[in-house]
Design a protein around this motif. Structure first.
Motif, PDB file in Angstrom:
ATOM      1  N   PHE A  30      18.475  32.881  43.915  1.00 33.18           N
ATOM      2  CA  PHE A  30      19.866  33.224  43.563  1.00 33.18           C
ATOM      3  C   PHE A  30      19.924  33.774  42.134  1.00 33.18           C
ATOM      4  CE2 PHE A  30      23.697  31.897  41.308  1.00 33.18           C
ATOM      5  CZ  PHE A  30      24.715  32.399  42.101  1.00 33.18           C
ATOM      6  N   GLU A  31      19.266  33.073  41.214  1.00 33.57           N
ATOM      7  CA  GLU A  31      19.295  33.521  39.812  1.00 33.57           C
ATOM      8  C   GLU A  31      18.625  34.882  39.652  1.00 33.57           C
ATOM      9  OE1 GLU A  31      21.009  32.197  37.517  1.00 33.57           O
ATOM     10  OE2 GLU A  31      21.545  30.332  38.525  1.00 33.57           O
ATOM     11  N   GLN A  32      17.564  35.123  40.438  1.00 33.30           N
ATOM     12  CA  GLN A  32      16.867  36.416  40.350  1.00 33.30           C
ATOM     13  C   GLN A  32      17.737  37.564  40.866  1.00 33.30           C
ATOM     14  OE1 GLN A  32      13.336  35.872  42.696  1.00 33.30           O
ATOM     15  NE2 GLN A  32      12.401  34.456  41.243  1.00 33.30           N
ATOM     16  N   LEU A  33      18.476  37.288  41.938  1.00 35.15           N
ATOM     17  CA  LEU A  33      19.179  38.378  42.621  1.00 35.15           C
ATOM     18  C   LEU A  33      20.628  38.560  42.180  1.00 35.15           C
ATOM     19  CD1 LEU A  33      17.904  37.938  46.297  1.00 35.15           C
ATOM     20  CD2 LEU A  33      17.148  39.576  44.590  1.00 35.15           C
ATOM     21  N   ARG A  34      21.232  37.534  41.569  1.00 35.48           N
ATOM     22  CA  ARG A  34      22.642  37.710  41.192  1.00 35.48           C
ATOM     23  C   ARG A  34      22.748  38.822  40.146  1.00 35.48           C
ATOM     24  NH1 ARG A  34      26.981  37.367  38.104  1.00 35.48           N
ATOM     25  NH2 ARG A  34      28.861  36.350  38.870  1.00 35.48           N
ATOM     26  N   PRO A  35      23.604  39.815  40.396  1.00 29.90           N
ATOM     27  CA  PRO A  35      23.702  40.940  39.456  1.00 29.90           C
ATOM     28  C   PRO A  35      24.151  40.480  38.070  1.00 29.90           C
ATOM     29  CG  PRO A  35      24.771  41.463  41.545  1.00 29.90           C
ATOM     30  CD  PRO A  35      24.456  40.000  41.583  1.00 29.90           C
ATOM     31  N   SER A  36      23.597  41.121  37.054  1.00 30.61           N
ATOM     32  CA  SER A  36      23.999  40.829  35.673  1.00 30.61           C
ATOM     33  C   SER A  36      25.232  41.674  35.340  1.00 30.61           C
ATOM     34  CB  SER A  36      22.862  41.198  34.726  1.00 30.61           C
ATOM     35  OG  SER A  36      22.666  42.601  34.766  1.00 30.61           O
ATOM     36  N   ASP A  37      25.833  41.397  34.185  1.00 28.44           N
ATOM     37  CA  ASP A  37      26.975  42.213  33.761  1.00 28.44           C
ATOM     38  C   ASP A  37      26.589  43.686  33.651  1.00 28.44           C
ATOM     39  OD1 ASP A  37      28.627  40.064  33.745  1.00 28.44           O
ATOM     40  OD2 ASP A  37      29.041  40.075  31.593  1.00 28.44           O
ATOM     41  N   ALA A  38      25.336  43.936  33.252  1.00 27.43           N
ATOM     42  CA  ALA A  38      24.896  45.337  33.127  1.00 27.43           C
ATOM     43  C   ALA A  38      24.909  46.025  34.490  1.00 27.43           C
ATOM     44  CB  ALA A  38      23.493  45.386  32.530  1.00 27.43           C
ATOM     45  N   ASP A  39      24.621  45.263  35.546  1.00 25.90           N
ATOM     46  CA  ASP A  39      24.632  45.847  36.896  1.00 25.90           C
ATOM     47  C   ASP A  39      26.063  46.063  37.410  1.00 25.90           C
ATOM     48  OD1 ASP A  39      21.809  45.607  37.125  1.00 25.90           O
ATOM     49  OD2 ASP A  39      22.039  43.497  37.664  1.00 25.90           O
ATOM     50  N   LEU A  40      27.001  45.347  36.792  1.00 26.45           N
ATOM     51  CA  LEU A  40      28.366  45.309  37.332  1.00 26.45           C
ATOM     52  C   LEU A  40      29.335  46.162  36.511  1.00 26.45           C
ATOM     53  CD1 LEU A  40      28.335  41.476  38.054  1.00 26.45           C
ATOM     54  CD2 LEU A  40      28.442  43.274  39.791  1.00 26.45           C
ATOM     55  N   ALA A  41      28.810  47.254  35.941  1.00 21.39           N
ATOM     56  CA  ALA A  41      29.632  48.087  35.056  1.00 21.39           C
ATOM     57  C   ALA A  41      30.893  48.615  35.745  1.00 21.39           C
ATOM     58  CB  ALA A  41      28.794  49.251  34.528  1.00 21.39           C
ATOM     59  N   MET A  42      30.818  48.858  37.041  1.00 22.27           N
ATOM     60  CA  MET A  42      32.000  49.349  37.779  1.00 22.27           C
ATOM     61  C   MET A  42      33.177  48.379  37.648  1.00 22.27           C
ATOM     62  SD  MET A  42      31.833  52.247  39.600  1.00 22.27           S
ATOM     63  CE  MET A  42      32.616  52.120  41.208  1.00 22.27           C
ATOM     64  N   TYR A  43      32.837  47.102  37.451  1.00 14.05           N
ATOM     65  CA  TYR A  43      33.877  46.078  37.369  1.00 14.05           C
ATOM     66  C   TYR A  43      34.383  45.898  35.936  1.00 14.05           C
ATOM     67  CZ  TYR A  43      32.698  45.418  42.185  1.00 14.05           C
ATOM     68  OH  TYR A  43      32.503  45.648  43.521  1.00 14.05           O
ATOM     69  N   ARG A  44      33.947  46.766  35.029  1.00 16.01           N
ATOM     70  CA  ARG A  44      34.539  46.823  33.682  1.00 16.01           C
ATOM     71  C   ARG A  44      35.746  47.757  33.683  1.00 16.01           C
ATOM     72  NH1 ARG A  44      31.481  44.568  29.704  1.00 16.01           N
ATOM     73  NH2 ARG A  44      29.268  44.289  30.117  1.00 16.01           N
ATOM     74  N   LEU A  45      35.859  48.582  34.719  1.00 15.47           N
ATOM     75  CA  LEU A  45      36.958  49.549  34.784  1.00 15.47           C
ATOM     76  C   LEU A  45      38.210  48.877  35.323  1.00 15.47           C
ATOM     77  CD1 LEU A  45      34.980  52.611  36.207  1.00 15.47           C
ATOM     78  CD2 LEU A  45      35.405  51.991  33.825  1.00 15.47           C
ATOM     79  N   ASP A  46      39.349  49.395  34.895  1.00 13.82           N
ATOM     80  CA  ASP A  46      40.633  48.846  35.333  1.00 13.82           C
ATOM     81  C   ASP A  46      41.122  49.661  36.532  1.00 13.82           C
ATOM     82  OD1 ASP A  46      43.011  47.576  35.570  1.00 13.82           O
ATOM     83  OD2 ASP A  46      43.890  48.365  33.718  1.00 13.82           O
ATOM     84  N   TRP A  47      40.690  49.287  37.716  1.00 14.09           N
ATOM     85  CA  TRP A  47      40.966  50.055  38.929  1.00 14.09           C
ATOM     86  C   TRP A  47      42.391  49.835  39.436  1.00 14.09           C
ATOM     87  CZ3 TRP A  47      37.739  53.599  41.055  1.00 14.09           C
ATOM     88  CH2 TRP A  47      36.404  53.585  40.632  1.00 14.09           C
ATOM     89  N   ALA A  48      42.985  50.898  39.942  1.00 14.48           N
ATOM     90  CA  ALA A  48      44.254  50.803  40.671  1.00 14.48           C
ATOM     91  C   ALA A  48      43.967  51.050  42.147  1.00 14.48           C
ATOM     92  CB  ALA A  48      45.242  51.842  40.150  1.00 14.48           C
ATOM     93  N   GLU A  49      44.817  50.502  42.990  1.00 17.88           N
ATOM     94  CA  GLU A  49      44.600  50.614  44.443  1.00 17.88           C
ATOM     95  C   GLU A  49      44.729  52.055  44.928  1.00 17.88           C
ATOM     96  OE1 GLU A  49      43.923  48.477  46.961  1.00 17.88           O
ATOM     97  OE2 GLU A  49      43.703  46.661  45.746  1.00 17.88           O
ATOM     98  N   ASP A  50      45.694  52.785  44.377  1.00 18.51           N
ATOM     99  CA  ASP A  50      45.907  54.175  44.810  1.00 18.51           C
ATOM    100  C   ASP A  50      46.552  54.956  43.673  1.00 18.51           C
ATOM    101  OD1 ASP A  50      48.682  53.575  44.900  1.00 18.51           O
ATOM    102  OD2 ASP A  50      48.456  52.835  46.944  1.00 18.51           O
ATOM    103  N   LEU A  51      46.685  56.272  43.888  1.00 19.06           N
ATOM    104  CA  LEU A  51      47.186  57.135  42.818  1.00 19.06           C
ATOM    105  C   LEU A  51      48.617  56.782  42.430  1.00 19.06           C
ATOM    106  CD1 LEU A  51      46.684  59.480  40.917  1.00 19.06           C
ATOM    107  CD2 LEU A  51      47.258  61.062  42.767  1.00 19.06           C
ATOM    108  N   ALA A  52      49.442  56.406  43.415  1.00 23.07           N
ATOM    109  CA  ALA A  52      50.834  56.048  43.110  1.00 23.07           C
ATOM    110  C   ALA A  52      50.874  54.850  42.160  1.00 23.07           C
ATOM    111  CB  ALA A  52      51.593  55.740  44.401  1.00 23.07           C
ATOM    112  N   GLU A  53      50.043  53.841  42.452  1.00 25.36           N
ATOM    113  CA  GLU A  53      50.022  52.664  41.581  1.00 25.36           C
ATOM    114  C   GLU A  53      49.473  53.033  40.205  1.00 25.36           C
ATOM    115  OE1 GLU A  53      47.457  49.326  42.681  1.00 25.36           O
ATOM    116  OE2 GLU A  53      47.657  48.670  40.596  1.00 25.36           O
ATOM    117  N   ALA A  54      48.453  53.889  40.191  1.00 22.88           N
ATOM    118  CA  ALA A  54      47.843  54.275  38.911  1.00 22.88           C
ATOM    119  C   ALA A  54      48.855  54.989  38.024  1.00 22.88           C
ATOM    120  CB  ALA A  54      46.631  55.174  39.168  1.00 22.88           C
ATOM    121  N   THR A  55      49.597  55.926  38.592  1.00 23.39           N
ATOM    122  CA  THR A  55      50.547  56.689  37.764  1.00 23.39           C
ATOM    123  C   THR A  55      51.740  55.807  37.354  1.00 23.39           C
ATOM    124  OG1 THR A  55      51.496  57.582  39.814  1.00 23.39           O
ATOM    125  CG2 THR A  55      49.914  58.952  38.665  1.00 23.39           C
ATOM    126  N   ARG A  56      52.127  54.887  38.240  1.00 22.87           N
ATOM    127  CA  ARG A  56      53.220  53.972  37.889  1.00 22.87           C
ATOM    128  C   ARG A  56      52.815  53.086  36.707  1.00 22.87           C
ATOM    129  NH1 ARG A  56      53.915  48.991  38.663  1.00 22.87           N
ATOM    130  NH2 ARG A  56      52.213  48.768  40.162  1.00 22.87           N
TER     131      ARG A  56
END
Lengths: 82, 284
Positions: A30-56
């Motif tokens: 588990f410790e070997q395979l669990r992704p590190s923060d460096a692997d999880l860079a996509m989850y540093r972004l502030d994602w919106a569900e869709d364009l309408a929500e993003a622009t709102r």
């Protein structure tokens, strides 16, 4: 002598092996395979569900939007499970 | 460089109904002589009012003299840094600050426990699949029952673990997506006989080990399935029915075909599971 006593005291205060060897092996894997923060860079972004929500949200929070446009019938990036 | 941004994706085809105006604006610009076509992915920066500030092809063609295909490696990183830097200047943003912290999917409102699932496909031809996909499955008391603390070794039907095994599939696999709805096929079946056995103790904690081979099937049918070895350590405190922690892995092989159904390949598929509890990461 003091050093030897300290080591012996430390040994007696340590808990017995917590898990069976097979369980320990699983936890090591588990410790070997669990992704590190460096692997999880996509989850540093502030994602919106869709364009309408993003622009709102952008208008309300006075923030810019990065929009990724994919010219394809597939391409939902919000979870990666597109 | 994206700390201040709200990030979103959109996908569709020319001629689709309801294409956002900003997408049409980019596609029209892309059709101008000497601009396109590049790859089918574009990045756009909008200001807070939704006005297009700048756009660039996500994987621009390689410079003259380069071999075919889009940019890769360091050249692609520079392309994005330069493009984002220009957009930041246009928006009047200062120097890029420290990146946001990693925020993983958490418990939905009303849920007090769950299992977080990380998946990764090692397709050497598609490095993007190496990026982990993370999803969280909320768990109620019934979902935990199959993992109740065992007094002695016993068996568990893999189907009983389907709630959290249902996220054990790689992201972006087009051939396992409904061609009409564009929705990914869901994992609907888990078969296999797993063993659940006591696996040691420490203080008030008791450990159990769940392991065995699991075969998963999805709603797309066609005889599609994939298998792997599952091993999970569950920790209990006192007589609590709900575990105090859960940590485990799935290591299997995933079959893929080309976009037109051609070819046939198998790649390593890895999953990592961790229990998430309302009080914190877990109850260790």
């Amino acid at each position: 002598m003091t050093r030897t006593l300290s080591v012996l005291m430390l040994l007696f205060t340590l808990p017995a092996a917590a898990q069976s060897p097979a369980a320990k092996k699983t936890l090591d894997r588990f410790e070997q395979l669990r992704p590190s923060d460096a692997d999880l860079a996509m989850y540093r972004l502030d994602w919106a569900e869709d364009l309408a929500e993003a622009t709102r949200r952008a208008a309300k929070e006075k923030r810019p939007v990065l929009l990724i446009v994919i010219h394809a019938k597939y391409g939902d990036m919000i979870t990666g499970h597109c | 460089m994206l700390k201040e941004f709200v990030v979103v994706s959109w996908h569709g085809h020319t001629g689709d109904a309801g294409i956002p105006a900003v997408v049409n604006e980019v596609w029209e610009a892309k059709r101008r002589p000497g601009v396109g076509p590049g790859s089918n992915v574009d990045a756009c920066v909008l200001d807070a009012a939704g006005k297009l500030v700048s756009w660039w092809n996500a994987m621009a063609p390689r410079p003259a003299g380069g071999r075919g295909g889009g940019m890769q490696g360091d050249a692609l990183v520079r392309h994005w840094k330069d493009s984002l830097g220009e957009a930041r200047r246009s928006l009047g943003l200062g120097a890029a600050g420290e990146a946001r912290p990693v925020v993983l999917p958490g418990l939905p409102d009303g849920a007090d426990s769950g299992v977080r699932v990380f998946t990764r496909l090692d397709d050497p031809g598609m490095p993007a699949y190496n990026a982990p996909v993370v999803e969280l499955v909320a768990m109620g008391a019934d979902a935990w029952k199959p993992l109740a603390r065992p007094a002695k070794a016993g068996t568990v039907d893999a189907a009983a673990c389907l709630p959290w095994l249902s996220k054990m599939f790689p992201g972006g696999v087009m051939e396992r997506t409904d061609p009409d709805t564009k929705k990914v096929y869901e994992i609907t079946g888990a078969t296999g006989t797993l063993t659940l056995e006591p696996a040691g103790s420490a203080g008030e904690s008791r450990f159990a080990l769940l392991r065995g081979r699991v075969t998963l099937t999805d709603s797309g049918g066609g005889g599609f399935s994939f298998s792997g070895e599952l091993q999970v350590v569950v920790e209990f405190r006192g007589n609590a029915a709900v575990p105090a922690s859960l940590r485990g892995v799935f290591e299997g092989r995933y079959p893929r075909k080309g976009p037109q159904g051609s070819g046939g390949f198998e790649f390593d598929l890895t999953g990592v599971f961790e229990g998430v509890f309302a009080e914190g990461k877990d109850r260790r």
